[in-house]
Every structure is written in structure tokens, then in C-alpha cells.
Design an enzyme around this catalytic site. Structure first.
Site, PDB file in Angstrom:
ATOM      1  N   PHE A  50       0.810  -1.224   0.000  1.00 13.11           N
ATOM      2  CA  PHE A  50       0.000   0.000   0.000  1.00 13.11           C
ATOM      3  C   PHE A  50       0.836   1.264   0.000  1.00 13.11           C
ATOM      4  O   PHE A  50       0.411   2.306   0.491  1.00 13.11           O
ATOM      5  CB  PHE A  50      -0.988  -0.021   1.179  1.00 13.11           C
ATOM      6  CG  PHE A  50      -1.688  -1.341   1.355  1.00 13.11           C
ATOM      7  CD1 PHE A  50      -2.621  -1.769   0.415  1.00 13.11           C
ATOM      8  CD2 PHE A  50      -1.379  -2.184   2.409  1.00 13.11           C
ATOM      9  CE1 PHE A  50      -3.239  -3.004   0.542  1.00 13.11           C
ATOM     10  CE2 PHE A  50      -1.997  -3.421   2.536  1.00 13.11           C
ATOM     11  CZ  PHE A  50      -2.931  -3.829   1.606  1.00 13.11           C
ATOM     12  N   GLY A  55      -6.194   0.651  -8.531  1.00 12.63           N
ATOM     13  CA  GLY A  55      -5.816   0.291  -7.162  1.00 12.63           C
ATOM     14  C   GLY A  55      -6.176   1.314  -6.103  1.00 12.63           C
ATOM     15  O   GLY A  55      -6.268   0.990  -4.927  1.00 12.63           O
ATOM     16  N   GLU A  56      -6.387   2.556  -6.497  1.00 12.35           N
ATOM     17  CA  GLU A  56      -6.576   3.593  -5.480  1.00 12.35           C
ATOM     18  C   GLU A  56      -7.866   4.391  -5.642  1.00 12.35           C
ATOM     19  O   GLU A  56      -8.403   4.905  -4.667  1.00 12.35           O
ATOM     20  CB  GLU A  56      -5.354   4.525  -5.496  1.00 12.35           C
ATOM     21  CG  GLU A  56      -4.143   3.773  -5.017  1.00 12.35           C
ATOM     22  CD  GLU A  56      -2.811   4.408  -5.386  1.00 12.35           C
ATOM     23  OE1 GLU A  56      -2.213   5.007  -4.499  1.00 12.35           O
ATOM     24  OE2 GLU A  56      -2.371   4.275  -6.533  1.00 12.35           O
ATOM     25  N   GLN A 107      -9.929  -5.270  -6.121  1.00 18.75           N
ATOM     26  CA  GLN A 107      -9.213  -4.022  -5.848  1.00 18.75           C
ATOM     27  C   GLN A 107     -10.148  -2.970  -5.275  1.00 18.75           C
ATOM     28  O   GLN A 107      -9.785  -2.216  -4.380  1.00 18.75           O
ATOM     29  CB  GLN A 107      -8.575  -3.476  -7.136  1.00 18.75           C
ATOM     30  CG  GLN A 107      -7.275  -4.148  -7.496  1.00 18.75           C
ATOM     31  CD  GLN A 107      -6.219  -3.856  -6.458  1.00 18.75           C
ATOM     32  OE1 GLN A 107      -5.671  -2.774  -6.392  1.00 18.75           O
ATOM     33  NE2 GLN A 107      -5.936  -4.826  -5.603  1.00 18.75           N
ATOM     34  N   GLY A 111      -0.714  -7.751  -4.667  1.00 20.08           N
ATOM     35  CA  GLY A 111      -2.088  -8.150  -4.396  1.00 20.08           C
ATOM     36  C   GLY A 111      -3.085  -7.878  -5.508  1.00 20.08           C
ATOM     37  O   GLY A 111      -4.114  -8.535  -5.604  1.00 20.08           O
ATOM     38  N   LYS A 136      -6.962   2.106 -17.360  1.00 25.39           N
ATOM     39  CA  LYS A 136      -6.525   3.351 -16.717  1.00 25.39           C
ATOM     40  C   LYS A 136      -5.801   3.074 -15.401  1.00 25.39           C
ATOM     41  O   LYS A 136      -4.675   3.482 -15.207  1.00 25.39           O
ATOM     42  CB  LYS A 136      -7.717   4.281 -16.493  1.00 25.39           C
ATOM     43  CG  LYS A 136      -8.225   4.895 -17.805  1.00 25.39           C
ATOM     44  CD  LYS A 136      -8.886   6.249 -17.626  1.00 25.39           C
ATOM     45  CE  LYS A 136     -10.354   6.156 -17.313  1.00 25.39           C
ATOM     46  NZ  LYS A 136     -11.059   7.465 -17.434  1.00 25.39           N
ATOM     47  N   GLY A 137      -6.407   2.395 -14.490  1.00 21.16           N
ATOM     48  CA  GLY A 137      -5.767   2.214 -13.175  1.00 21.16           C
ATOM     49  C   GLY A 137      -6.856   2.086 -12.142  1.00 21.16           C
ATOM     50  O   GLY A 137      -7.867   2.786 -12.203  1.00 21.16           O
TER      51      GLY A 137
END
Ligand code: FES
Ligand code: FES
Lengths: 703, 213
Positions: free
Chosen positions: A228, A668-669, A602, A455, A665-666
Site C-alpha cells: 500500500f 488500485g486507489e 481491488q 495483491g 486506466k488504473g
């Protein structure tokens, strides 16, 4: 598709950093300071040295020299300043700072001997509290204040909100404590089995520290038990293991104790923020001002992207932001899931909800009225933007229509019911990455890149991308990562692994496919036997292609972001102040979804993090001693099973045609951005109490 | 077949122990120290005496295999498994009984291996994550392991061995009759990656399927 490493993970076969039981292994246990600032007057290691099994004790007085520690800071590092130097001198810069490493033949013996080391200090006055030190805040080198239009224009708006919001220290606390096992093959060659999100960064940092060449430093990190952000630079346990191994000439393993995880490997810094926001009566934003203070250590400036969401989320002609850092006698914070954006969006999205109430407007309608058609920060068109679809589909799924806006107007039995929402924005970009694809004699494909899988499912996603391009059965594709000797890739942070490494895997497989086509004189091959036959015919043991991928001019002409809309239903008990989150809907625009299972996971993870941030997580320091009070998992509360409600994840799943060749694009956050505000907004709707200081604990609601 | 721990190649350690035993003041301070041991130590006949003095014989079964070991009484079951027997599937998350990562079964019941000393389990049967599936890379998985894979009941995978051992415990205890009950009886196992809902689904599916756990 299920994870390709699933079997290893459910059978205990996945090897994490502390699972490498090398022959002749020595155990290193860190002794840490009990003061926050001052000098070591004396260290007595006599008793510890006599304890059974002890091989050596390292302190600043006898530590092997680290040439890199003498170098002047170059300003090239990702965090500005002088990195913390382990066992370097007698200076104490933060509490629980490592001061000695006890090396013994068993863990128990090392642990016991560590308890026998006594240290005397010359204590100096310390400062660890942010608020009393705000006047010491300075503009960090790495962040610019931002202005468009008029500064503080919100003050002229007919409807306005001006409030202060605070977020506390949050600690990553991955379930795997940070660990490293180091072994020197000879005076110039070192191998580290490490917990890292970035084997290449760890390798480079170790090279710099010990003045070694790339071929002399090998870092392995095939499995990482959560990180993280906390494993994105080299920390004391890695340096201690390397120094220890050098000293005793045997492999040394150093595993942080849970309390050491709290301040030795970074944390999310506390923030104090002021948001002013103003609109005309129809809800059009007139101006936003976002001023933030964060904290950092006395020796480094760790700057976050705390004001970034404010710059781009809404169309608003006038906007100004400032960001100041206050140096304190604490260890340096570091990137923590949604670093900056999570804290900043709590302030912005809480203020938007307050503005909606001030306007008497529905919170979604207010956001839609200020929808940004381009990125307002730079006027660039979005690479893609499905935020409207997020609002729409999220609201439908959540049944937002049932909400009666007046605070306290909804109940279920004894419980006050609150519905809240928020929006989120997070950068979507890519970094240069290289991958190698090798067609093997048995007709299977090996793809390699020095990325990580902490992860999110990188092993699986890369396997899928490669199998797709090559029209192969994923079972015949193997993806390797977590080894610094593999082709270079960026670290796994910033939600850009799929865009960066995924693109490299895509591109290299395209090249390989092309090569195969040429070799087969234009005949497309789609079966494993076909590949075997081709290589046999050509007398080739294997066929390998390596390729770097990076973004082109679109980076300068477009703005890439992921978006989300968060919907939260809370029940608040009017007597006890207990808050139960009973329903969550997260609708997200993350571009194309490569693997529905891991993508959803996620988001579940981000939501659980958001719940923790909103309701329970708070690193508490007793400022009299500058020391954590709640430094274990019983006192620092993380969400557990019973805290987590049903979570609906809606992935809009529209490919981004500009950012990268695979359309991703993404992910995880983004699910965490704005989430804590959605909870706070729901709590306000339930109770009429606006909690502006996280976490929202019962005491604040009973007050 | 007997399984004994691998040779640990500890010459340096033995020398240090000799030094320790030479500190007869330390040893005589222990009122229970037989004088013969102290004398043996002082005469450098110390290694065997020290082993006798510091170590306890322990017989137990792990994943169906009998072990005869010699361990210090202060060694936790978790450290014995991981550091001495190389059964590293069981994880250490906190070492204080606060996270569940170290969950194993002792005589069929879920237990936190970090909170119990190995020597307390003389004669007992320990099952770890390594003992659930049939042997070999293609060996049949336990139904809970399969359900975890199917439902993506993990991300980083670090809490997973403990979650699976605990999930089996939860099912055996008949505490998996509703999602809420599962959540309650699994709350001792923290997952920082937040795979909770998928784990609940995995356990509920095994419960529904009625397979033997
Ligand atoms: S390691 Fe045993 S409960 Fe955390
Ligand atoms: S899967 Fe990472 S902690 Fe549970």
C-alpha cells in the site's frame, strides 16, 4: 479468470520475504530508541554479547561503513532531503528509531539478547504535534502553489462554505510485517530477499548505498504480503539485514515487529486543511480555495498530492491551493494508498456536501452542474471520462431516489439512517516499462518484467494480456516478476502497473507474434503444437523479444484520470453514537477491465480502506514522549469482517483509447478517493452532525 | 517415518553458548541448577549439558507426520513451524494474537500458533495450511481452498493461510449459517487487502455444498 497464483497462495506455497530459510541463517532483531530526539550517550552491549547464541551486535560504533551515507543529497531522489541513515551516528531523530541490531543463531536468542542492550541518552526537547507547529510550515520544494482566475474568489460568492477539516496519521499495516533476508556472496555481491513494491528501486538504492554495480545487487520479491505504498523505498530493515550479513558473513533475516511497522516504514501523514467554496444560487461554482498543512520528518520533505483532486474534479473558474509541510521529530511519512488524494478529497467532498445543503440542492445535481468537460487544471481534454455514468449507474443501483434530504429524516427502528455520496478522481498515467517474451521449445510462452504483484493480480493480468495477443491458452503462458534481473519496470504504485507494464507486455507480444508470422512465412500459428513445430523446423531452441513501451505525445496533449462515485448508507445509533455502514455502492471509470474478478477485489479493498479511514484508523502519538500509543493491531483499529457491509462494485468498463494500447486506466486507489467523505456525508444526513475530523468515532457523535 | 529438523550449522552459536556457560555466577544464581551441570560447564563439557538444560524433548504430529524434536520451552508453535521446520505457510502478522495470520489446527481446533508454546502440545496433532491439500503440484485441494480461489478470497495472500484454517474451524463449529454469522466468527482474522466479502462468499458456498471439512 481466477488468479494464476491462487494455488500457491491457498496452499502456503507462496514465498514472502521472511519465508526464505537459507542455510546458516542468522536472525537480526532491532533495538530501538525510547526518546524522540537527542543523542546516544552510551550503549551497553556487554550483557547481550554474553547471551547464548549471540554472534554480533551492530551499533553506530561498529557498523560497516555505508559509502552512500556520506554522499551529499543529490536532489534526484523521490523524497527531498537526507535519507535516514541506519546505525550512522549517535543522533536520535525519532522515537523507536533503530539503534542496534542483535544477531544470533535463533530468533528467540536474538530477541532475548536484544532485551539486554541498554542505551543511555542525552535527551533534547522534541516537537511531534502538528497544530502547535503550523507556523513552522514551509512550501515543499516538490509542490507548487496553484492559482487559476482569482484567488479566494469564493468569498465573493452568494452561497459559500468555509471550514477546516483534519485527517490523522494512518498506518499502512500490511498483514506481512516488513522483512528482508540478505546474503553477501562475496565482498561485492549481495542478494536481498525483500518485501518491496519495486525491485528495481530497491536495487538502485542498495547500489548507491554500497557503491556497487547493477550486476552486483540482486533483489527478489516474488510475493509481497500487502504494501500500500509502504514498500516503495529502502527502509531500516533492509539496510540492517545487509549490514548484518556483511558483518557476520552469513545470511541475515530481519523482520520488523508490528510496533516497528508503525514508524519505520512510513505512514500517511496527518493533515489540517481549510476549504473555502462558493457558488451562485443555481449551484455554479464561483471559486475554491484549498489550503493544506501536512507533516514530515526533520530530515526529509515528503510531499503529497493532497490538493490535486480540488484542481481537476470540478469546472470552477477561480481556484487557488497552497500546501505547507511542518517538519517534526518523527520518521518520514510515505505514500499511502491514494497518497494525498485520500486526505484532500475528504476535505473537498465534505465541503461539496456542505455546499449542497447551503444551496438546498441535491449533492449529485450539484456535482453534475459543475461537471468538467476538460481538465480545468490545464484545459486538456480527458483521455476518457465516464464520471457521469458513474453518478447515474451508482445512484440507480443504490436507489438514491429514496433519500429525503433533511438530516435526521430517515429512520429504521431505533437507528438513524443516512445516505451520503461523493466523487473521486485519481491520476491515470504510465511510465516506461520493458518486457521480454520468449516462446519456448515446448510451445509455451514465458513473459518477464521486473514489476511486482502486491495483491492486485499482476501475475494474472499480464498472463491474460499475453495470452490474448498470442491467441494462446493462458495455461500455457507464464509471467515472471519480482526479480531485479528481469527487464526494468516501474514500481507497483500510483495505480499504473497495468497501463505501464501491461502495455509493455502487449507490445512485446505483438512483436513476437509478428516475428512468428515472418518465420512461418505469413502463416498464422494458433496452437501450441504449431509453435513447437515452427521452432523445431527452424532449429531454434527458443524465440525471444524484448521491448520497451512508453507514452507518446498524448501525455502532453491530454489529461488522464480515473473517476468514481461513492454511495454509502450508514445507520447511527442515537444513544451510543455507533456508526454501522450497511451498504456501499462504488461506481468507477477505470478504463477497460482486464480481469473482472481481480478488478472487483481491488475496489473491495479500497472500500475497506475507506471504511477504516472514515471510522476507526488513527495513529495516536503521546506528544509528551513523541511516541505512538496505539502501536499494535488491537489498539490501532482496522476494519474486520464484522465491519464490512455488502459492497456493490460497478465498473463502467469503457476502454480509454488514448492513454495506452490496452485501454486500461488504473484501479488500485481510485475507489478510496472521496470515500471517507461519503461516509461523513451519510453520517451528517443521519444525524445532522457534521464531523470534520477523522475518524468518525462514537465520542464525536455523542458530544 | 520420523522427521527431524535439518542440521543448523551452528558452530558460531555453540561458541557463544560456551561463553555463556562460563558465566557461572549467572548459572549459580539459578537455584535449581544442579551443581553437576555448573561443574560440567566450567570444565568445558558444556554442550551436552547445556542442551539438556535448555531444551525439552517434544513429540508431536504435524500434518500427519510424527516429529521428535528438542526445543527450548520459550519457542512458540509458530516459530517452531516457520523457523525450525521450514513450514512457512503459516504466517506471522503480529505475534500478539491480534491478527489470525498464524491460525493452525491443534487436534482439529483452530488455534493462534503465536500465542502458544510448542512444548504445550506434546502428543497433539497439528495441521497447518501445508497439510490440507493432497500432495503434489496437481494434488486435490481442500474444498475451502478451492472456494477461496473461485471467489478471489485474497489479494496479497498473506492472511490467506490463517483465513483458510479459520474458515474450516468456523464451518466445523457450525458457525457458518448466515453471512452475518460468518462475519462474526471470522472477525479474529484480519485481511488488510479487504478480501472479506469474497471470503464470506467462499465459506457460504462450502457450507451450502455440504462438503466434509
Ligand atoms: S501472528 Fe498470531 S495472531 Fe497475529
Ligand atoms: S489477502 Fe492481503 S491481507 Fe488478506
Amino acid at each position: 479468470m481466477s488468479r494464476v497464483d491462487g494455488r500457491l497462495k491457498v496452499t502456503g506455497g507462496a514465498t514472502y520475504a521472511a519465508d526464505n530459510q537459507l542455510t546458516g541463517l542468522v536472525y537480526g532483531v532491532l533495538v530501538t530508541s525510547t526518546i524522540a530526539k537527542g543523542r546516544i550517550k552510551a550503549i551497553d552491549t556487554q550483557a547481550a554479547r554474553k547471551a547464548p547464541g549471540v554472534l554480533e551486535i551492530i551499533t553506530y560504533q561498529n557498523a560497516p561503513k555505508v559509502p552512500g551515507y556520506e554522499a551529499k543529497p543529490t536532489g534526484q531522489t523521490r523524497v527531498d532531503g537526507q535519507e535516514f541513515r541506519v546505525f550512522y551516528n549517535d543522533e536520535i531523530l525519532f522515537n523507536n528509531q533503530p539503534v542496534a541490531l542483535v544477531l544470533a543463531d535463533t530468533f528467540e536468542r536474538a530477541n532475548h539478547a536484544a532485551s539486554l542492550v541498554t542505551v543511555q541518552y542525552a535527551q533534547a526537547p522534541h516537537q511531534t504535534a502538528l497544530r502547535p507547529n503550523l507556523t513552522k510550515g514551509t512550501k515543499p520544494k516538490r509542490a507548487d502553489d496553484y492559482l487559476r482566475g482569482q484567488a479566494n474568489a469564493y468569498t465573493t460568492a452568494p452561497v459559500r462554505v468555509e471550514q477546516e477539516y483534519t485527517t490523522p496519521i494512518n498506518v499502512h499495516n500490511p498483514m506481512e510485517p516488513h522483512a528482508a533476508t540478505a546474503v553477501w556472496q562475496d565482498a561485492n555481491n549481495v542478494t536481498v530477499y525483500n518485501k518491496t513494491q519495486a525491485v528495481r528501486i530497491a536495487q538502485q538504492d542498495i547500489m548507491k548505498a554500497f557503491n556497487l554495480k547493477e550486476e552486483n545487487v540482486r533483489v527478489h520479491s516474488p510475493f509481497v504480503g500487502g504494501a500500500f505504498g509502504s514498500s516503495s523505498r529502502v527502509w531500516p530493515q533492509e539496510m540492517a539485514a545487509i549490514l548484518g550479513a556483511k558483518k557476520v558473513g552469513r545470511p541475515v533475516k530481519v523482520v520488523l515487529r508490528r510496533d516497528q511497522v508503525f514508524n519505520m516504514v512510513g505512514y500517511r501523514p496527518e493533515s489540517i486543511q481549510k476549504v473555502g467554496i462558493g457558488a451562485s444560487p443555481d449551484g455554479k461554482l464561483v471559486g475554491i480555495t484549498h489550503e493544506a498543512y501536512g507533516l514530515t520528518s526533520s530530515y526529509e520533505q515528503f510531499a503529497e498530492r493532497i490538493v490535486d483532486p480540488s484542481k481537476s474534479l470540478y469546472s470552477c473558474p477561480n481556484l487557488n491551493t497552497t500546501y505547507k509541510l511542518v517538519p517534526l521529530d518523527l520518521s518520514t511519512p510515505c505514500w499511502t494508498r491514494g497518497p494525498g488524494e485520500s486526505s484532500g478529497s475528504f476535505a473537498l467532498e465534505s465541503a461539496m456536501d456542505e455546499l449542497a445543503y447551503a444551496l438546498g440542492m441535491d449533492p449529485i445535481a450539484l456535482r453534475l452542474a459543475n461537471f468538467a468537460e476538460n481538465d480545468p487544471e490545464n484545459q486538456h481534454p480527458w483521455t476518457s471520462n465516464q464520471l457521469r455514468a458513474c453518478y447515474e449507474r451508482g445512484a440507480t443501483q443504490f436507489n438514491w431516489a429514496r433519500r429525503t434530504p433533511a438530516p435526521g429524516s430517515m429512520r429504521d427502528g431505533d437507528w438513524l439512517v443516512g445516505l451520503g455520496m461523493s466523487a473521486g478522481i485519481y491520476k491515470a498515467g504510465r511510465s516506461p516499462a520493458t518486457a521480454r517474451a520468449t516462446l519456448l521449445a515446448d510451445g509455451s510462452l514465458l513473459v518477464q518484467s521486473a514489476t511486482a504483484d502486491v495483491g492486485p493480480g499482476t501475475y494474472t493480468i499480464m498472463t491474460q494480456i499475453a495470452a490474448d495477443v498470442m491467441s494462446m491458452d493462458p495455461a500455457h503462458v507464464r509471467f515472471e516478476l519480482g526479480d531485479s534481473a528481469l527487464p526494468p519496470a516501474p514500481g507497483q504504485f500510483g495505480s499504473h502497473t497495468t497501463t505501464s507494464v501491461g502495455s509493455a507486455v502487449y507490445d512485446v507480444c505483438l512483436s513476437l507474434r509478428q516475428k512468428v508470422l515472418e518465420l512461418a512465412s505469413g502463416q498464422a500459428i494458433t496452437t501450441r503444437d504449431g509453435y513447437v513445430e515452427l521452432l523445431r523446423q527452424k532449429g531454434m531452441p527458443q524465440l525471444s523479444v524484448t521491448k520497451e513501451s512508453k507514452s507518446g505525445s498524448e501525455e502532453k496533449t491530454h489529461s488522464g484520470k480515473s473517476f468514481c462515485a461513492n454511495f454509502v448508507e450508514v445507520w447511527v445509533h442515537p444513544v451510543t453514537g455507533q456508526v454501522r455502514v450497511v451498504k456501499v455502492v462504488s461506481a468507477l471509470d477505470v478504463g477497460k477491465v482486464i480481469n473482472a474478478k481481480t478488478a472487483r477485489s481491488q475496489v473491495l479493498g479500497s472500500v475497506v480502506w475507506g471504511l477504516g479511514m472514515a471510522l476507526m484508523e488513527e495513529g495516536q502519538i503521546d506528544h509528551r514522549f513523541g511516541r505512538y500509543v496505539n502501536k499494535d493491531l488491537a489498539d490501532y483499529h482496522l476494519p474486520v469482517f464484522a465491519d464490512v457491509p455488502d459492497i456493490d462494485v460497478i465498473l463502467i468498463d469503457q476502454p480509454d483509447t488514448i492513454l495506452d494500447p490496452i485501454g486500461a486506466k488504473g484501479i488500485g486507489e481510485i475507489g478510496m478517493i472521496g470515500f471517507a467523505a461519503a461516509v461523513a456525508n451519510a453520517v451528517y444526513h443521519a444525524t445532522g452532525k457534521r464531523i470534520r475530523n477523522l475518524p468518525i468515532t462514537p465520542d464525536k457523535l455523542m458530544a | 517415518m520420523q522427521h527431524n529438523e535439518p542440521d543448523r550449522n551452528n558452530n558460531a552459536g555453540q561458541e557463544a553458548r560456551r561463553d555463556f556457560l562460563k558465566q557461572s555466577t549467572l548459572l549459580t544464581a539459578l537455584s535449581l541448577t544442579p551443581s553437576v551441570v555448573v561443574q560440567a560447564a566450567e570444565k568445558h563439557l558444556d554442550e551436552k549439558a547445556a542442551a539438556y538444560f535448555e531444551q525439552v524433548t517434544l513429540k508431536l504430529t504435524i500434518n500427519g507426520k510424527p516429529y521428535t524434536l528438542s526445543v527450548e520451552p520459550r519457542v512458540t508453535l509458530l516459530d517452531l513451524l516457520r523457523e525450525r521446520l521450514n513450514l512457512t505457510g503459516t504466517k506471522k502478522g503480529c505475534d500478539y494474537g491480534q491478527c489470525g495470520a498464524c491460525t493452525v489446527h491443534i487436534d482439529g481446533r483452530r488455534t493462534l500458533s503465536c500465542l502458544t508454546f510448542a512444548v504445550m502440545h506434546e502428543g497433539q496433532a497439528v495441521t497447518t495450511i501445508e497439510g490440507l491439500a493432497e500432495a503434489g503440484p496437481q494434488g486435490k485441494l481442500h474444498p475451502v481452498q478451492e472456494a477461496f480461489i473461485r471467489h478471489d478470497g485474497f489479494q496479497c495472500g498473506y492472511c490467506t493461510p490463517g483465513q483458510i484454517m479459520s474458515a474450516i474451524g468456523c464451518l466445523r463449529e457450525d458457525r457458518a449459517n448466515s453471512p452475518d454469522e460468518i462475519r462474526e466468527y471470522m472477525s479474529g482474522n484480519i485481511c488488510r487487502c479487504g478480501a472479506y466479502n469474497n471470503i464470506v462468499d467462499a465459506i457460504a458456498e462450502v457450507k451450502k455444498g455440504g462438503q466434509k471439512v
